[in-house]
Design a protein around this motif. Sequence first.
Motif, mmCIF file in Angstrom:
data_model
loop_
_atom_site.group_PDB
_atom_site.id
_atom_site.type_symbol
_atom_site.label_atom_id
_atom_site.label_comp_id
_atom_site.label_asym_id
_atom_site.label_seq_id
_atom_site.Cartn_x
_atom_site.Cartn_y
_atom_site.Cartn_z
ATOM 1 N N LEU A 12 -4.903 5.590 -2.497
ATOM 2 C CA LEU A 12 -5.391 4.410 -3.190
ATOM 3 C C LEU A 12 -6.892 4.264 -3.011
ATOM 4 C CD1 LEU A 12 -2.604 1.854 -2.199
ATOM 5 C CD2 LEU A 12 -2.732 3.277 -4.249
ATOM 6 N N ILE A 49 -1.788 -2.776 -12.788
ATOM 7 C CA ILE A 49 -1.148 -3.563 -11.736
ATOM 8 C C ILE A 49 -2.139 -4.523 -11.087
ATOM 9 C CG2 ILE A 49 0.053 -3.444 -9.516
ATOM 10 C CD1 ILE A 49 0.907 -0.566 -10.388
ATOM 11 N N SER A 97 6.235 -3.080 -9.567
ATOM 12 C CA SER A 97 5.248 -2.645 -10.553
ATOM 13 C C SER A 97 5.696 -1.316 -11.157
ATOM 14 C CB SER A 97 3.878 -2.476 -9.885
ATOM 15 O OG SER A 97 3.499 -3.624 -9.177
ATOM 16 N N THR A 98 7.004 -1.101 -11.185
ATOM 17 C CA THR A 98 7.507 0.210 -11.585
ATOM 18 C C THR A 98 7.323 0.507 -13.063
ATOM 19 O OG1 THR A 98 9.702 -0.769 -11.888
ATOM 20 C CG2 THR A 98 9.235 0.229 -9.749
ATOM 21 N N LYS A 148 3.577 6.350 -5.346
ATOM 22 C CA LYS A 148 3.620 6.541 -6.799
ATOM 23 C C LYS A 148 2.330 7.123 -7.351
ATOM 24 C CE LYS A 148 4.603 4.176 -11.155
ATOM 25 N NZ LYS A 148 5.012 2.917 -11.816
ATOM 26 N N THR A 163 4.088 1.731 -0.952
ATOM 27 C CA THR A 163 4.878 1.974 -2.163
ATOM 28 C C THR A 163 4.000 2.442 -3.319
ATOM 29 O OG1 THR A 163 4.720 -0.399 -2.693
ATOM 30 C CG2 THR A 163 6.705 0.360 -1.559
ATOM 31 N N HIS A 164 2.792 1.904 -3.423
ATOM 32 C CA HIS A 164 1.913 2.328 -4.513
ATOM 33 C C HIS A 164 1.266 3.682 -4.219
ATOM 34 C CE1 HIS A 164 2.422 -1.900 -5.613
ATOM 35 N NE2 HIS A 164 2.156 -1.499 -6.836
ATOM 36 N N LYS A 165 1.056 3.971 -2.947
ATOM 37 C CA LYS A 165 0.556 5.299 -2.581
ATOM 38 C C LYS A 165 1.591 6.361 -2.916
ATOM 39 C CE LYS A 165 -1.326 7.943 1.306
ATOM 40 N NZ LYS A 165 -1.651 7.913 2.759
ATOM 41 N N GLU A 221 0.835 -1.203 0.000
ATOM 42 C CA GLU A 221 0.000 0.000 0.000
ATOM 43 C C GLU A 221 0.869 1.252 0.000
ATOM 44 O OE1 GLU A 221 -2.568 -0.248 3.368
ATOM 45 O OE2 GLU A 221 -3.436 -2.166 2.752
ATOM 46 N N LEU A 236 -2.854 2.163 -11.999
ATOM 47 C CA LEU A 236 -3.185 1.182 -10.963
ATOM 48 C C LEU A 236 -3.905 -0.019 -11.546
ATOM 49 C CD1 LEU A 236 -4.404 3.420 -7.997
ATOM 50 C CD2 LEU A 236 -2.481 1.824 -7.947
ATOM 51 N N TRP A 265 3.335 -8.283 -6.560
ATOM 52 C CA TRP A 265 3.347 -6.840 -6.298
ATOM 53 C C TRP A 265 4.604 -6.419 -5.543
ATOM 54 C CZ3 TRP A 265 -2.274 -7.683 -4.360
ATOM 55 C CH2 TRP A 265 -3.118 -7.840 -5.472
#
Length: 222
Positions: free
Chosen positions: A106, A138, A129-130, A102, A98-100, A96, A135, A125
């Motif tokens: 979320l 992914i 997912s770079t 980017k 790391t994706h937040k 959560e 989103l 994940w």
Amino acid sequence: MRLTIFQRYWIQGFMKGNLIAYTGIILKYTREHSVTDTDVAELIMMPLSFVNSVKSAYDSGITDPEDIVDQMDLDAEDLAEWKKASERRGIEAYIESTHKDKFGKLPEWVLEKIRTAPEEELQKWLDGSTDHRQLEEIFLGRDLCEQVLQLPPDIWDSDAFLKGMRRTLRIQLQEKFNDMPLWADEALHQKDHDQLVQLSRDILRSSTLEELLLREDKMERQ
């Protein structure tokens, strides 16, 4: 699960932070309020032995919650169940976070997907997912057109193939928008092969079902 050194330290820090917070709760409620040790253990969902260990350390003169946690044996058998569940929650929190970083805040459907994902999905994940820009790429998978174009063109318009495309798209729509009203099913059923391929691309960029499925006839249907 396979974790990098950084991921492992991050998750261990997450777990330790929770233990420090639980320790603070134990000291507060058992010493400032008339709450039993059992009640506190149930409140924080930890073994009663953990509550006893915290109180014993405090009575021995260790008063800082972090110092109390540092002297504990976290590999103790009575903490095994908590440790397993906490590591899972730590992995979820890491994904959560790391994706937040980017993508910003979320949406709930992403958080729910992370919380309910099997280990192999979490591992995917964690591995990165770079290279994804959305989103949806992914957490819902690449758009369907990549799979479609690998199949012979002469079967693209067959009823069975179109039915499979619609079913797959319906799952993606349900996952993303948490809703699939009757009008949306009817609109999906009316789409031909080329329109379904376009939908599989547009789902990555659309924010509502109406935007994705209705377009020019939106006002008429409303």
